[in-house]
Motif scaffolding. Structure first.
Motif, PDB file in Angstrom:
ATOM      1  N   UNK A 116      22.041 -19.923  14.492  1.00  0.00           N
ATOM      2  CA  UNK A 116      21.647 -19.573  12.593  1.00  0.00           C
ATOM      3  C   UNK A 116      20.861 -18.460  13.392  1.00  0.00           C
ATOM      4  N   UNK A 117      20.679 -16.881  13.206  1.00  0.00           N
ATOM      5  CA  UNK A 117      20.257 -16.431  12.962  1.00  0.00           C
ATOM      6  C   UNK A 117      19.717 -15.680  11.734  1.00  0.00           C
ATOM      7  N   UNK A 118      18.930 -15.738  11.785  1.00  0.00           N
ATOM      8  CA  UNK A 118      17.828 -15.776  10.331  1.00  0.00           C
ATOM      9  C   UNK A 118      17.640 -13.621   9.851  1.00  0.00           C
ATOM     10  N   UNK A 119      16.738 -12.935  10.964  1.00  0.00           N
ATOM     11  CA  UNK A 119      16.786 -11.331  10.759  1.00  0.00           C
ATOM     12  C   UNK A 119      17.944 -11.097  11.013  1.00  0.00           C
ATOM     13  N   UNK A 120      17.709 -10.186  10.360  1.00  0.00           N
ATOM     14  CA  UNK A 120      19.079  -8.831  10.214  1.00  0.00           C
ATOM     15  C   UNK A 120      19.295  -8.501  11.495  1.00  0.00           C
ATOM     16  N   UNK A 121      18.050  -7.645  11.839  1.00  0.00           N
ATOM     17  CA  UNK A 121      18.284  -6.774  13.037  1.00  0.00           C
ATOM     18  C   UNK A 121      18.683  -7.640  14.246  1.00  0.00           C
ATOM     19  N   UNK A 122      18.366  -8.137  14.698  1.00  0.00           N
ATOM     20  CA  UNK A 122      18.709  -9.308  15.678  1.00  0.00           C
ATOM     21  C   UNK A 122      19.621  -9.877  15.509  1.00  0.00           C
ATOM     22  N   UNK A 123      20.401  -9.781  14.416  1.00  0.00           N
ATOM     23  CA  UNK A 123      21.936 -10.881  13.967  1.00  0.00           C
ATOM     24  C   UNK A 123      22.677  -9.247  14.561  1.00  0.00           C
ATOM     25  N   UNK A 124      22.218  -8.334  13.700  1.00  0.00           N
ATOM     26  CA  UNK A 124      23.119  -6.805  13.763  1.00  0.00           C
ATOM     27  C   UNK A 124      23.212  -7.004  15.237  1.00  0.00           C
ATOM     28  N   UNK A 125      22.390  -6.962  16.424  1.00  0.00           N
ATOM     29  CA  UNK A 125      22.567  -6.862  17.688  1.00  0.00           C
ATOM     30  C   UNK A 125      22.903  -7.394  18.720  1.00  0.00           C
TER      31      UNK A 125
END
Length: 210
Positions: A137-146
Motif C-alpha cells: 500500500x502507498x499512503x502518500x498521494x503524490x507517490x501513489x499518483x507517480x
C-alpha cells in the motif's frame, strides 16, 4: 464511363492513408517530433509544423520510419480507437494500485490524488478492485499518483508489444519521449492483457473519438 472498382478502392485507400498520416502528425507529442528533427526547435515552431497540411504526411512518415503499408491497408482506427493513451495508462495503473486507492480516504489526500490522475481513473480503479495487482500500500498521494502513472504506462507498453510495429507506434507517438511505456518490466507484461481488456471494455462503453 464508370470508374473501375479496383481503381476506386485504390483511391479510397490512398485517401484514407493520407488522412491517417495527417492525423498522426497532428496528434504526435511534440517531443517525438523534436527528437526526429532537432531537439532545439521551440514548442511554437513544432506546433506550426504539425499544423501544416502540406507537411503532415511527410512528418508522419518520418515519425514512423516508413513503417506504413505502402498500399494504404491497415489504416483503420488505432488500437485505442483514438482515446488518449495517457488516460488509458492511468486507468490501467489505477487497477494496478486499486488496493491503495481503497485505503486512501482522507479528503485532502483524495483531492491531491484526483488532481493528478482524474476522478474517472480513481473510480475505475476501485470498481476493478478484484483485478488489483500491487499488494503493498502507498499512503502518500503524490507517490501513489507517480506509481499509478508509471505502472500504467508500463502496462500500456507491454500490451502494445503484442501488436505490429506500426500499430504500436501509432499509439506511442502520442506520448512524450521517456515514459515507462518504452521499457516495461516482466511483471507488466504478465498483467497487461488482463488490465487492458478492462480498459478497452470501458472505452467501448464511451463515445469513440475515431
Amino acid at each position: 464511363m464508370p470508374i473501375p472498382i479496383q481503381t476506386a478502392e485504390r483511391n479510397h485507400s490512398f485517401q484514407l492513408r493520407s488522412v491517417c498520416l495527417s492525423d498522426l502528425a497532428a496528434s504526435a507529442h511534440p517531443t517525438r517530433l523534436a527528437a526526429r528533427l532537432d531537439p532545439a526547435l521551440s514548442a511554437s515552431t513544432l506546433v506550426q509544423l504539425q499544423k501544416s497540411p502540406r507537411l503532415q504526411p511527410r512528418l508522419a512518415e518520418l515519425l514512423l520510419d516508413n513503417e506504413m503499408d505502402s498500399n494504404g491497408s491497415g489504416w483503420g482506427p488505432d488500437l485505442l480507437h483514438g482515446h488518449d493513451p495517457r488516460r488509458a495508462a492511468l486507468l490501467a495503473g489505477s487497477i494496478w494500485h486499486a488496493r491503495s486507492l481503497l485505503k486512501l480516504v482522507s479528503k485532502p489526500h483524495l483531492t491531491a490524488l484526483i488532481g493528478h490522475i482524474g476522478a474517472d481513473a480513481h473510480a475505475f480503479g476501485i470498481r476493478c478492485l478484484a483485478h488489483a495487482i500491487a499488494n503493498s500500500l502507498i499512503a502518500d498521494p503524490e507517490k501513489l499518483a507517480q506509481q499509478i502513472e508509471h505502472d500504467g504506462h508500463a502496462c500500456l507498453g507491454a500490451w502494445l508489444n503484442d501488436s505490429s510495429a506500426l500499430e504500436r507506434n501509432r499509439v506511442l507517438l502520442r506520448l512524450p519521449v521517456g515514459t515507462a511505456a518504452e521499457n516495461p518490466a516482466p511483471e507488466h507484461s504478465n498483467a497487461s492483457g488482463q488490465l487492458f481488456s478492462l480498459v478497452i471494455a470501458q472505452f467501448e462503453t464511451e463515445i469513440r473519438v475515431i
